[in-house]
Design a protein around this motif. Structure first.
Motif, short mmCIF file in Angstrom:
data_model
loop_
_atom_site.label_atom_id
_atom_site.label_comp_id
_atom_site.label_asym_id
_atom_site.label_seq_id
_atom_site.Cartn_x
_atom_site.Cartn_y
_atom_site.Cartn_z
N HIS A 135 -0.52 7.07 4.82
CA HIS A 135 -0.76 6.57 3.47
C HIS A 135 -1.75 7.44 2.70
O HIS A 135 -2.60 6.93 1.97
CB HIS A 135 -1.24 5.11 3.48
CG HIS A 135 -0.16 4.13 3.80
ND1 HIS A 135 0.66 3.57 2.86
CD2 HIS A 135 0.25 3.62 4.99
CE1 HIS A 135 1.51 2.75 3.43
NE2 HIS A 135 1.28 2.76 4.73
N ARG A 136 -1.59 8.76 2.84
CA ARG A 136 -2.45 9.67 2.07
C ARG A 136 -1.64 10.59 1.17
O ARG A 136 -2.18 11.17 0.24
CB ARG A 136 -3.32 10.49 3.02
CG ARG A 136 -4.29 9.60 3.79
CD ARG A 136 -5.19 10.37 4.68
NE ARG A 136 -6.21 11.05 3.88
CZ ARG A 136 -7.10 11.87 4.40
NH1 ARG A 136 -7.12 12.10 5.70
NH2 ARG A 136 -7.98 12.46 3.64
N SER A 137 -0.35 10.71 1.44
CA SER A 137 0.49 11.66 0.71
C SER A 137 1.17 11.07 -0.51
O SER A 137 1.78 11.80 -1.29
CB SER A 137 1.58 12.21 1.65
OG SER A 137 2.52 11.18 1.95
N GLY A 138 1.08 9.75 -0.67
CA GLY A 138 1.80 9.11 -1.77
C GLY A 138 3.29 8.97 -1.49
O GLY A 138 4.06 8.62 -2.38
N LEU A 139 3.69 9.23 -0.23
CA LEU A 139 5.10 9.19 0.14
C LEU A 139 5.40 8.16 1.21
O LEU A 139 6.51 8.14 1.76
CB LEU A 139 5.57 10.58 0.60
CG LEU A 139 5.60 11.65 -0.50
CD1 LEU A 139 5.82 13.03 0.09
CD2 LEU A 139 6.66 11.31 -1.54
N GLU A 140 4.43 7.31 1.56
CA GLU A 140 4.66 6.18 2.48
C GLU A 140 4.35 4.91 1.70
O GLU A 140 3.43 4.88 0.90
CB GLU A 140 3.74 6.24 3.70
CG GLU A 140 3.92 7.46 4.57
CD GLU A 140 2.90 8.54 4.29
OE1 GLU A 140 3.03 9.63 4.88
OE2 GLU A 140 1.97 8.34 3.49
N VAL A 141 5.15 3.88 1.99
CA VAL A 141 4.95 2.61 1.27
C VAL A 141 5.17 1.45 2.22
O VAL A 141 6.04 1.50 3.09
CB VAL A 141 5.90 2.50 0.05
CG1 VAL A 141 7.36 2.54 0.46
CG2 VAL A 141 5.59 1.26 -0.78
N ASP A 142 4.36 0.41 2.07
CA ASP A 142 4.56 -0.84 2.80
C ASP A 142 5.45 -1.74 1.94
O ASP A 142 5.17 -1.95 0.75
CB ASP A 142 3.23 -1.54 3.06
CG ASP A 142 2.35 -0.79 4.05
OD1 ASP A 142 2.88 0.03 4.82
OD2 ASP A 142 1.13 -1.04 4.05
N ILE A 143 6.51 -2.26 2.56
CA ILE A 143 7.42 -3.18 1.89
C ILE A 143 7.55 -4.42 2.77
O ILE A 143 7.83 -4.30 3.96
CB ILE A 143 8.80 -2.53 1.67
CG1 ILE A 143 8.68 -1.27 0.81
CG2 ILE A 143 9.77 -3.54 1.04
CD1 ILE A 143 9.97 -0.49 0.64
N ASP A 200 4.78 -5.94 11.94
CA ASP A 200 5.52 -7.19 12.12
C ASP A 200 5.77 -7.89 10.78
O ASP A 200 6.63 -8.76 10.70
CB ASP A 200 4.73 -8.15 13.01
CG ASP A 200 4.73 -7.71 14.47
OD1 ASP A 200 5.63 -6.95 14.88
OD2 ASP A 200 3.82 -8.13 15.21
N ASP A 201 5.01 -7.53 9.75
CA ASP A 201 5.14 -8.21 8.46
C ASP A 201 5.36 -7.25 7.29
O ASP A 201 5.25 -7.61 6.13
CB ASP A 201 3.92 -9.08 8.18
CG ASP A 201 2.62 -8.28 8.08
OD1 ASP A 201 2.63 -7.05 8.31
OD2 ASP A 201 1.59 -8.90 7.78
N HIS A 202 5.67 -6.01 7.59
CA HIS A 202 6.01 -5.03 6.56
C HIS A 202 6.66 -3.80 7.21
O HIS A 202 6.64 -3.65 8.40
CB HIS A 202 4.81 -4.62 5.73
CG HIS A 202 3.75 -3.86 6.48
ND1 HIS A 202 2.89 -4.49 7.36
CD2 HIS A 202 3.43 -2.57 6.50
CE1 HIS A 202 2.06 -3.59 7.86
NE2 HIS A 202 2.37 -2.40 7.37
N ASN A 218 0.81 -1.21 0.00
CA ASN A 218 0.00 0.00 0.00
C ASN A 218 0.85 1.27 0.00
O ASN A 218 1.84 1.36 0.71
CB ASN A 218 -0.93 0.01 1.20
CG ASN A 218 -1.98 -1.08 1.13
OD1 ASN A 218 -2.31 -1.56 0.05
ND2 ASN A 218 -2.50 -1.48 2.27
N ILE A 219 0.39 2.24 -0.80
CA ILE A 219 1.02 3.56 -0.87
C ILE A 219 -0.04 4.62 -0.55
O ILE A 219 0.01 5.25 0.49
CB ILE A 219 1.66 3.81 -2.26
CG1 ILE A 219 2.72 2.73 -2.56
CG2 ILE A 219 2.28 5.21 -2.30
CD1 ILE A 219 3.25 2.74 -3.98
N SER A 220 -1.00 4.81 -1.45
CA SER A 220 -2.05 5.80 -1.26
C SER A 220 -3.22 5.47 -2.16
O SER A 220 -3.03 4.92 -3.24
CB SER A 220 -1.51 7.20 -1.63
OG SER A 220 -2.51 8.19 -1.61
#
Length: 149
Positions: A82-90, A147-149, A67-69
């Motif tokens: 996760h609303r700015s388009g500048l956070e990402v789940d890896i 714990d998983d991303h 997830n990004i945005s």
């Protein structure tokens, strides 16, 4: 032959992350499906492409990008951000290379490879914080639900 269809873009000018291109070093996951939770600021896209390129030089396993945005920066439950388009789940790296989630406490979790990934994330020079809950991963900050991303 390459796909010439346009990449979806929202009203902010953010683009949907290309979904699982074969030649890339990443795969996509997340909700909602079909990339609808992967609208990214151009700086985030640059980060992801730089990261996956660096990773794929030495690794055959792909990085899981989640997830990004949502389009238009709409609220994205259960995320507070996760609303700015500048956070990402890896996702952390799995020993078996499967494109599935893995918790840091699992026998399938590859701690050494995940540390290399975190190091590479910082080496991009494009991040302010890495949130992940394995206490043995250097340069990662504990964050509830990570714990998983």
């Amino acid at each position: 032959m390459t796909d010439s269809s346009p990449v979806p873009q929202d009203k902010r000018g953010f683009f949907m992350l290309p979904q699982m291109p074969e030649e890339s070093g990443y795969y996509t996951y997340g909700t909602p499906f079909g990339g609808r939770g992967q609208y990214a600021h151009v700086q985030m896209l640059n980060f992801i492409f730089k990261l996956e390129h660096g990773w794929s030089i030495t690794e055959e396993r792909k990085i899981g990008i989640g997830n990004i945005s949502l389009a238009e920066g709409k609220k994205f439950p259960p995320h507070a951000s996760h609303r700015s388009g500048l956070e990402v789940d890896i996702r952390p790296i799995r020993k078996d290379g499967l494109k599935q989630p893995v918790r840091w406490s699992s026998k399938d979790y590859d701690q050494a490879a995940t540390q290399r990934l975190v190091n590479l994330i910082w080496q991009t020079g494009m991040v302010k914080k890495v949130g992940f809950n394995d206490p043995k991963i250097a340069n990662a900050t504990y964050m509830n639900g990570h714990d998983d991303h």
